[in-house]
Structures are given as C-alpha cells and as structure tokens.
Design a protein around this motif. Structure first.
Motif, PDB file in Angstrom:
ATOM      1  N   SER A 101       0.814  -1.217   0.000  1.00  0.00           N
ATOM      2  CA  SER A 101       0.000   0.000   0.000  1.00  0.00           C
ATOM      3  C   SER A 101       0.847   1.267   0.000  1.00  0.00           C
ATOM      4  O   SER A 101       0.312   2.369  -0.155  1.00  0.00           O
ATOM      5  CB  SER A 101      -0.941   0.009   1.218  1.00  0.00           C
ATOM      6  N   GLU A 102       2.159   1.134   0.178  1.00  0.00           N
ATOM      7  CA  GLU A 102       3.064   2.292   0.136  1.00  0.00           C
ATOM      8  C   GLU A 102       3.652   2.517  -1.258  1.00  0.00           C
ATOM      9  O   GLU A 102       4.375   3.492  -1.478  1.00  0.00           O
ATOM     10  CB  GLU A 102       4.203   2.099   1.146  1.00  0.00           C
ATOM     11  N   LEU A 103       3.371   1.617  -2.193  1.00  0.00           N
ATOM     12  CA  LEU A 103       3.922   1.726  -3.549  1.00  0.00           C
ATOM     13  C   LEU A 103       2.942   2.451  -4.468  1.00  0.00           C
ATOM     14  O   LEU A 103       1.919   1.899  -4.864  1.00  0.00           O
ATOM     15  CB  LEU A 103       4.225   0.327  -4.105  1.00  0.00           C
ATOM     16  N   SER A 104       3.249   3.670  -4.791  1.00  0.00           N
ATOM     17  CA  SER A 104       2.388   4.476  -5.656  1.00  0.00           C
ATOM     18  C   SER A 104       2.965   4.532  -7.068  1.00  0.00           C
ATOM     19  O   SER A 104       4.152   4.832  -7.259  1.00  0.00           O
ATOM     20  CB  SER A 104       2.263   5.896  -5.090  1.00  0.00           C
ATOM     21  N   ILE A 105       2.125   4.238  -8.068  1.00  0.00           N
ATOM     22  CA  ILE A 105       2.564   4.292  -9.471  1.00  0.00           C
ATOM     23  C   ILE A 105       3.012   5.709  -9.838  1.00  0.00           C
ATOM     24  O   ILE A 105       4.009   5.902 -10.543  1.00  0.00           O
ATOM     25  CB  ILE A 105       1.426   3.840 -10.408  1.00  0.00           C
ATOM     26  N   ARG A 106       2.315   6.703  -9.321  1.00  0.00           N
ATOM     27  CA  ARG A 106       2.637   8.101  -9.637  1.00  0.00           C
ATOM     28  C   ARG A 106       4.041   8.465  -9.156  1.00  0.00           C
ATOM     29  O   ARG A 106       4.825   9.074  -9.887  1.00  0.00           O
ATOM     30  CB  ARG A 106       1.604   9.020  -8.984  1.00  0.00           C
ATOM     31  N   ILE A 107       4.353   8.077  -7.923  1.00  0.00           N
ATOM     32  CA  ILE A 107       5.678   8.385  -7.375  1.00  0.00           C
ATOM     33  C   ILE A 107       6.761   7.612  -8.120  1.00  0.00           C
ATOM     34  O   ILE A 107       7.833   8.141  -8.429  1.00  0.00           O
ATOM     35  CB  ILE A 107       5.725   8.060  -5.870  1.00  0.00           C
ATOM     36  N   LEU A 108       6.458   6.344  -8.437  1.00  0.00           N
ATOM     37  CA  LEU A 108       7.445   5.522  -9.147  1.00  0.00           C
ATOM     38  C   LEU A 108       7.766   6.117 -10.510  1.00  0.00           C
ATOM     39  O   LEU A 108       8.913   6.125 -10.951  1.00  0.00           O
ATOM     40  CB  LEU A 108       6.916   4.096  -9.307  1.00  0.00           C
ATOM     41  N   LYS A 109       6.736   6.623 -11.197  1.00  0.00           N
ATOM     42  CA  LYS A 109       6.952   7.226 -12.506  1.00  0.00           C
ATOM     43  C   LYS A 109       7.742   8.515 -12.401  1.00  0.00           C
ATOM     44  O   LYS A 109       8.617   8.800 -13.240  1.00  0.00           O
ATOM     45  CB  LYS A 109       5.608   7.486 -13.190  1.00  0.00           C
ATOM     46  N   SER A 110       7.450   9.320 -11.386  1.00  0.00           N
ATOM     47  CA  SER A 110       8.103  10.629 -11.266  1.00  0.00           C
ATOM     48  C   SER A 110       9.591  10.503 -10.934  1.00  0.00           C
ATOM     49  O   SER A 110      10.403  11.313 -11.370  1.00  0.00           O
ATOM     50  CB  SER A 110       7.399  11.464 -10.193  1.00  0.00           C
ATOM     51  N   LEU A 111       9.946   9.488 -10.167  1.00  0.00           N
ATOM     52  CA  LEU A 111      11.347   9.327  -9.769  1.00  0.00           C
ATOM     53  C   LEU A 111      12.135   8.438 -10.729  1.00  0.00           C
ATOM     54  O   LEU A 111      13.346   8.547 -10.832  1.00  0.00           O
ATOM     55  CB  LEU A 111      11.418   8.776  -8.343  1.00  0.00           C
TER      56      LEU A 111
END
Length: 426
Positions: free
Chosen positions: A104-114
């Motif tokens: 639940s801490e893995l966000s697709i949005r954050i992964l894409k941005s970084l």
C-alpha cells in the motif's frame, strides 16, 4: 485419511480437552499482552523503538530461559514450549498484514516521477547487500545454502522505523522523497531475490533433488508471476467493492477477509503469501478512485497482532546458542557486511543515476533497519526447512539478534542523514 489416523486424532483431541490446553494457552497470551503494555510505557518514556522492546520481552519469555527456572515443574515447562510453538498462526496473520502495508506504500505516480534514479539505487543497494553478505558468509566457511539464505534476507529493509523518524522530525526535501520511494520498493525486490534463492538453498541443504534451470529459475519465476497476478486481481476486486460501502464494520471485515483469504488461497496454490498480499496492498493504493477509509482502523486493529508477532519472535531465540562465540562472529559478520552492502550499493546507484550530492552521500544511512519483512522471511525459512530445523533456528536467531542492533542504530542513522542533508524542519 485411514481409520488409524482418525483414532489417533480423536485420542489427541480428548487428551487436549482433559488437560485444558486452551486454558493454558490463554494464560500465556494474557501474560504476554499485559507485559507488552508495560513495554510500550517504558519504550515511550525512554524513546526506544517499541519493536525492540517487544523482541526483548520475547527473549525474557523464551523457552530456553523458562527451561532454566528451577521453581517450575518439568510438566509446566513442556506445556509452555508446546503452547509457544502452537502460536505459529499468529505469525502468518501478522505477516499477511505487514506485506499488505508494504504494497500500500507503492504508488505508481511516485514511481513514474522518480523513475531511473530510484530503480538504480534500489537495485544496487539490495543486490549489494545480497552479494556482500553471501560472499562474507562463504569466506567465513559457512555452507553455500546458509550463505545464500542469509544474503537474500539481508537485501530487505524495514520501512516502518525510517518512516516514523521522517515523520517525527517533519523531514522534507530530495533526500527524504528519494528515501521514501526506495524503502517502498526495496522489499518487493528483496522478496523476488528470496523467492529465487530459497528453493536453491533448500535443494542444497537437503541433498535431495537436482538443481536445474527449471527449479532454480522457472519455478520461482512462475510463483512470483502467479502471486503478482492473483494479488493484483483480488486487490482490484476488493477495493472496487470496499469503496462502495459506507458501513465501517463491513469495510473492516472486507479488508480482513481479503488479506487473510489471499494468504489462504496463495498457500493452497503454492504461491508466496507475502508477494500476494503485497500486490493486494498495491492494488488498494493505485486502483481506488477514492480513499477506502480503512487505514486508521487497520492500524488500530493490528497493534495487538504485531505486538504478539514480535514477542513470539523473541521467544524463538535460543539464548544458549547466541552466547556461543561462533554464533556471535557469524551475526557480527552478517551485520557488518549488510551495512557495507546497503550503504555502498545505494551510494553507487545514486552516483550512476547522477543524483544530488546529498543523496549520494546519505541515502544508504536510511536503509539499515531490518525488522518486519526480514523476520517474515526467517519464519518462511523455519517453515520450509521443517526437515532441517537447525537451519531454520540458526537463521532465525541471527536475524533477531542483528535486528535488535539495527532497530536501534537504524533510526539514529536516519536522523543523522536527514539532519546533515538539512531536511529537518522541526
């Protein structure tokens, strides 16, 4: 099941009833929960991580300590050992929710941005710890299967302690954002490494079966892919259902049924319950159009579950074994090589990704805590190496011994890193 087996089970049931086994287990649970409350009060007062208190409480109530008490009868000691062993299902439940929380801490949005920067740091720090610990264990004369198991577990990082420190000091900035993303993905990589390493170790340790590309690569890969697919599908269905519900009771029961049900089905299908529930959590985080509204309820509900999990983990430690010089050497070599692998690997990954200088310098210092998934994997080793209990016991003792160290050093090093990076705003 034949008639003789049925008769044996009936006799066992009658024996348990006559000896009031359930009552004795209730006494132990009540005692441990009461002491857990005192642990919380003390750790909060002296600002020690609660998890450390739980583990040390478990050590005080470990079977090896209880067996040395002269005022207890042999019968009571036997009952205590039996009761503690019968609580293994608590670990399974706790691990299911821990895996869900990680996902639940893995966000697709954050992964894409970084993007690339995070990927390089995660791969190098996880693989660095894996290779360095495995190599160090082999260099100190440990068997290949033990070195491989410990190396794969060393790749895991505990997110909880790091996140708590960052929140406590209101840390904000590039290092903080990168650190949060890395610890969110790290355990997924660690679970993948472990899924490949453990079957190989089991074959080498047992001496049964032949090592081939099928059982060393394709079978673990199939298990990982199957667990990912099933977990995401179940999580997607569950979260679409739960966001339509307004009643709090229905929401909580839906979440509990999803997590525990995912574990049960995964075990039945010979998939990884940890990866399955991590993917359920991933689906909850990324496929919900609105907040499911169960985070606070789950956090409250799992407090006693996690307390029992870490206390029972402490009771598994064999004090007589960890006081041996050979054990201490192995544990210290494991700890030192893991720290070097994590810090060095993270810095190398950040350098290759051309990250900010403060990220290159301090990112690895926020990755030292290890309780959570590492203990979960140690439990998995105990279960899968049931025919070789000495292997499971040794791995478990090493993990708990070194975890007690990293859970004190880890938060302190995280605070030092964000302080030096100038990202503390409290």
């Amino acid at each position: 099941m034949n008639l003789k087996s049925v008769e044996t089970l009936y006799e066992l049931k009658q024996w348990l009833l006559l000896n009031q086994a359930s009552n004795k287990e209730l006494y132990i649970v009540g005692l441990l929960i009461v002491f857990a409350l005192f642990v919380v009060l003390l750790t909060k007062k002296y600002r020690v991580p609660i998890v450390v208190g739980y583990v040390f409480l478990g050590i005080l109530f470990s079977v090896s300590i209880i067996e040395q008490l002269p005022f207890l009868s042999d019968e009571l000691k036997e009952w205590y050992g039996y009761s503690v062993e019968s609580f293994d299902y608590v670990a399974d439940l706790a691990l299911a929710f821990i895996a869900f929380t990680i996902g639940s801490e893995l966000s697709i949005r954050i992964l894409k941005s970084l993007g690339k920067k995070i990927a390089l740091i995660v791969v190098f720090e996880a693989v660095g710890a894996f290779l360095l610990v495995t190599g160090a264990m082999l260099a100190f004369g440990q068997p290949f299967y033990l070195a491989l198991i410990l190396g794969s577990i060393a790749s895991a990082t505990a997110p909880a302690a790091t996140v708590m420190v960052l929140k406590e000091y209101n840390a904000e900035g590039n290092l903080t954002s990168t650190l949060l993303a890395v610890i969110g993905i790290d355990d997924a990589v660690a679970l993948a490494i472990f899924s490949f390493a453990e079957p190989i170790s089991l074959i080498k340790a047992s001496g049964s079966g032949e090592l081939s590309i099928m059982n060393a690569f394709f079978e673990p890969l199939l298990e990982i892919v199957g667990a990912i697919g099933f977990g995401i599908l179940l999580g997607y269905i569950s979260v679409k259902f739960i966001i339509k519900i307004e009643d709090k009771t229905k929401k909580v029961l839906t979440l509990v049924a999803t997590v525990i049900g995912a574990s049960a089905v995964a075990v039945a299908l010979h998939l990884s319950p940890l990866i399955t529930n991590m993917c359920v959590g991933f689906a909850y985080r990324n496929f919900a159009k609105k907040n499911p509204g169960v985070a606070e309820d789950m956090e409250t509900m799992t407090i006693p579950l996690y307390a029992m999990f870490f206390i029972l983990a402490g009771t598994k430690i064999q004090i007589m074994q960890i006081t041996k010089g050979s054990f201490v050497i192995i544990a210290l070599v494991y700890t030192l090589s893991r720290v070097i692998g994590k810090v060095g690997g993270a810095s190398l990954g950040a350098t290759l990704a051309k990250a900010d200088p403060k990220i290159k310098k301090y990112i690895g210092m926020g990755l030292l805590s290890q309780i959570g998934v590492a203990v979960a994997l140690a439990y998995t080793v105990q279960r899968d190496f049931v025919d070789l209990p000495e292997v499971g016991t040794l791995v478990f003792n090493i993990l708990l011994f070194t975890t007690a160290i990293t859970e004190v050093v880890g938060p302190l090093s995280t605070k030092y890193a964000v302080t030096k990076a100038g990202e503390i705003h409290n």
